[in-house]
Design a protein around this motif. Structure first.
Motif, mmCIF file in Angstrom:
data_model
loop_
_atom_site.group_PDB
_atom_site.id
_atom_site.type_symbol
_atom_site.label_atom_id
_atom_site.label_comp_id
_atom_site.label_asym_id
_atom_site.label_seq_id
_atom_site.Cartn_x
_atom_site.Cartn_y
_atom_site.Cartn_z
ATOM 1 N N THR A 135 10.368 12.213 19.184
ATOM 2 C CA THR A 135 11.769 12.017 19.505
ATOM 3 C C THR A 135 12.262 12.831 20.520
ATOM 4 N N CYS A 136 13.417 12.578 20.919
ATOM 5 C CA CYS A 136 13.856 13.650 22.001
ATOM 6 C C CYS A 136 15.568 13.610 21.955
ATOM 7 N N TRP A 137 16.068 14.611 22.015
ATOM 8 C CA TRP A 137 17.463 14.778 22.059
ATOM 9 C C TRP A 137 18.201 14.532 23.115
ATOM 10 N N LEU A 138 18.617 13.273 23.465
ATOM 11 C CA LEU A 138 19.218 12.850 24.530
ATOM 12 C C LEU A 138 20.873 12.947 24.832
ATOM 13 N N GLU A 139 21.101 14.149 25.112
ATOM 14 C CA GLU A 139 22.682 14.408 25.029
ATOM 15 C C GLU A 139 23.143 14.476 26.396
ATOM 16 N N GLY A 140 22.684 15.074 27.563
ATOM 17 C CA GLY A 140 23.095 15.166 28.687
ATOM 18 C C GLY A 140 22.990 13.930 29.455
ATOM 19 N N TYR A 141 21.953 12.773 29.062
ATOM 20 C CA TYR A 141 21.752 11.552 29.409
ATOM 21 C C TYR A 141 22.706 10.660 28.969
ATOM 22 N N THR A 142 22.976 10.853 27.629
ATOM 23 C CA THR A 142 24.125 9.760 27.105
ATOM 24 C C THR A 142 25.329 10.172 27.347
ATOM 25 N N ARG A 180 7.493 20.192 15.967
ATOM 26 C CA ARG A 180 8.470 19.319 16.758
ATOM 27 C C ARG A 180 8.540 19.847 18.144
ATOM 28 N N ARG A 181 8.580 18.672 19.026
ATOM 29 C CA ARG A 181 8.887 18.869 20.285
ATOM 30 C C ARG A 181 9.493 17.655 21.117
ATOM 31 N N SER A 182 10.186 17.771 21.978
ATOM 32 C CA SER A 182 10.603 16.507 22.590
ATOM 33 C C SER A 182 9.542 15.705 23.268
ATOM 34 N N VAL A 183 9.197 14.469 22.797
ATOM 35 C CA VAL A 183 8.444 13.693 23.234
ATOM 36 C C VAL A 183 8.935 12.514 24.303
ATOM 37 N N ARG A 184 8.410 12.412 25.225
ATOM 38 C CA ARG A 184 8.998 11.506 26.226
ATOM 39 C C ARG A 184 8.079 10.635 26.881
ATOM 40 N N GLN A 185 7.001 10.132 25.827
ATOM 41 C CA GLN A 185 5.825 9.335 26.347
ATOM 42 C C GLN A 185 5.450 8.656 24.758
ATOM 43 N N THR A 215 3.265 20.321 23.744
ATOM 44 C CA THR A 215 3.280 21.933 23.257
ATOM 45 C C THR A 215 3.960 22.877 24.027
ATOM 46 N N LYS A 216 5.301 22.595 24.282
ATOM 47 C CA LYS A 216 6.015 23.432 24.854
ATOM 48 C C LYS A 216 6.139 24.867 24.410
ATOM 49 N N GLU A 217 6.175 26.007 25.250
ATOM 50 C CA GLU A 217 6.124 27.266 24.879
ATOM 51 C C GLU A 217 7.668 27.777 24.197
ATOM 52 N N LYS A 218 7.513 28.667 23.390
ATOM 53 C CA LYS A 218 9.018 29.156 22.823
ATOM 54 C C LYS A 218 8.740 30.680 22.895
ATOM 55 N N LYS A 219 9.971 31.290 22.791
ATOM 56 C CA LYS A 219 10.031 32.756 22.896
ATOM 57 C C LYS A 219 9.459 33.230 21.524
HETATM 58 C C1 LIG Z 1 21.944 19.719 23.820
HETATM 59 C C2 LIG Z 1 20.670 19.139 23.999
HETATM 60 C C3 LIG Z 1 20.864 18.348 25.382
HETATM 61 C C4 LIG Z 1 19.720 17.789 25.658
HETATM 62 N N1 LIG Z 1 19.609 16.754 26.702
HETATM 63 C C5 LIG Z 1 18.460 16.095 27.179
HETATM 64 C C6 LIG Z 1 18.553 14.971 28.090
HETATM 65 O O1 LIG Z 1 19.724 14.571 28.253
HETATM 66 N N2 LIG Z 1 17.195 14.529 28.381
HETATM 67 C C7 LIG Z 1 16.270 15.213 28.081
HETATM 68 O O2 LIG Z 1 15.053 14.572 28.465
HETATM 69 N N3 LIG Z 1 16.064 16.032 27.176
HETATM 70 C C8 LIG Z 1 17.228 16.519 26.845
HETATM 71 N N4 LIG Z 1 17.171 17.593 25.623
HETATM 72 C C9 LIG Z 1 15.895 17.914 25.051
HETATM 73 C C10 LIG Z 1 15.362 19.381 25.926
HETATM 74 O O3 LIG Z 1 15.005 19.359 27.300
HETATM 75 C C11 LIG Z 1 14.310 20.026 24.863
HETATM 76 O O4 LIG Z 1 14.794 20.204 23.641
HETATM 77 C C12 LIG Z 1 14.176 21.428 25.725
HETATM 78 O O5 LIG Z 1 13.320 21.275 26.773
HETATM 79 C C13 LIG Z 1 13.118 22.074 24.530
HETATM 80 O O6 LIG Z 1 11.992 21.484 24.336
HETATM 81 P P1 LIG Z 1 11.466 20.835 22.978
HETATM 82 O O7 LIG Z 1 12.488 19.896 22.505
HETATM 83 O O8 LIG Z 1 10.414 20.205 23.185
HETATM 84 O O9 LIG Z 1 11.568 22.130 22.090
HETATM 85 C C14 LIG Z 1 18.500 17.959 25.261
HETATM 86 C C15 LIG Z 1 18.354 19.181 24.249
HETATM 87 C C16 LIG Z 1 19.436 19.380 23.648
HETATM 88 C C17 LIG Z 1 19.383 20.465 22.324
#
Ligand SMILES: Cc1cc2nc3c(=O)[nH]c(=O)nc-3n(C[C@H](O)[C@H](O)[C@H](O)COP(=O)(O)O)c2cc1C
Length: 161
Positions: free
Chosen positions: A106-113, A10-15, A146-150
């Motif tokens: 998917t992408c977790w959009l919380e800050g944005y929302t 799983r990684r955040s996908v923005r495309q 493929t974002k790097e993780k600790k």
């Molecule tokens: C609480 C939280 C809020 C986030 N808000 C945003 C957001 O507003 N916009 C965005 O593009 N990604 C957002 N993300 C995704 C993170 O940027 C992303 O999870 C992080 O860079 C690690 O990358 P990965 O998801 O590919 O492992 C959010 C993730 C979390 C957990």
């Protein structure tokens, strides 16, 4: 795909390609969300599945990549519940993993929302007393990041910090 593979990949996908997503897949993803752990088993959540292109466009505001999502899932929480933030986070993570297992990005959009919360609540008819916590775009990825993780060695401690 087993749960460890979903967690690993799983990684955040923005495309996204812009393809639509079958209703049964969206139901499976939301089902994973509603089965999450919650404080005192309050399950203080509702999920809005948005597939209407015009509405997705409105929720995307100026972010063009969000417009290409096949669907959006809005996570609506009841802030009366003591652990609503933790509960919402557990539900979101379950949905991200379920979507990954089905081959979707998917992408977790919380800050944005949260920046647009009042406007999005009005668009989606969310009651005033509820919180619109996260929007999750779901789509067919153009590519898997493929974002790097600790490393495990960096973060694991045995017995004491
Ligand atoms: C609480 C939280 C809020 C986030 N808000 C945003 C957001 O507003 N916009 C965005 O593009 N990604 C957002 N993300 C995704 C993170 O940027 C992303 O999870 C992080 O860079 C690690 O990358 P990965 O998801 O590919 O492992 C959010 C993730 C979390 C957990």
């Amino acid at each position: 795909m087993d749960v460890f593979e979903a967690i690993r990949t799983r990684r955040s996908v923005r495309q996204f390609t812009g393809e639509t997503i079958p209703r049964e897949d969206l139901e499976r993803i939301v089902d994973a969300g509603r089965l999450a752990a919650s404080g005192s088993n309050k399950q203080p959540w509702d999920f809005i599945v948005i597939t209407d292109r015009a509405m997705i466009g409105q929720l995307a505001t100026t972010s063009q990549w969000i417009e290409k999502a096949g669907a959006m899932i809005a996570v609506v929480m009841d802030p009366e519940s003591r652990w609503w933030v933790e509960d919402g986070a557990a539900a979101v993570q379950n949905m991200l993993l379920a979507a990954t297992a089905l081959g979707y990005g998917t992408c977790w959009l919380e800050g944005y929302t949260l920046r647009h919360e009042d406007a999005f609540k009005a668009l989606l008819g969310v009651p005033a007393e509820k919180r619109l916590m996260v929007l999750v775009p779901v789509g067919v990825p153009v590519e898997w990041p493929t974002k790097e993780k600790k490393s495990l060695a960096e973060v694991i401690h045995w017995e004491r910090y």
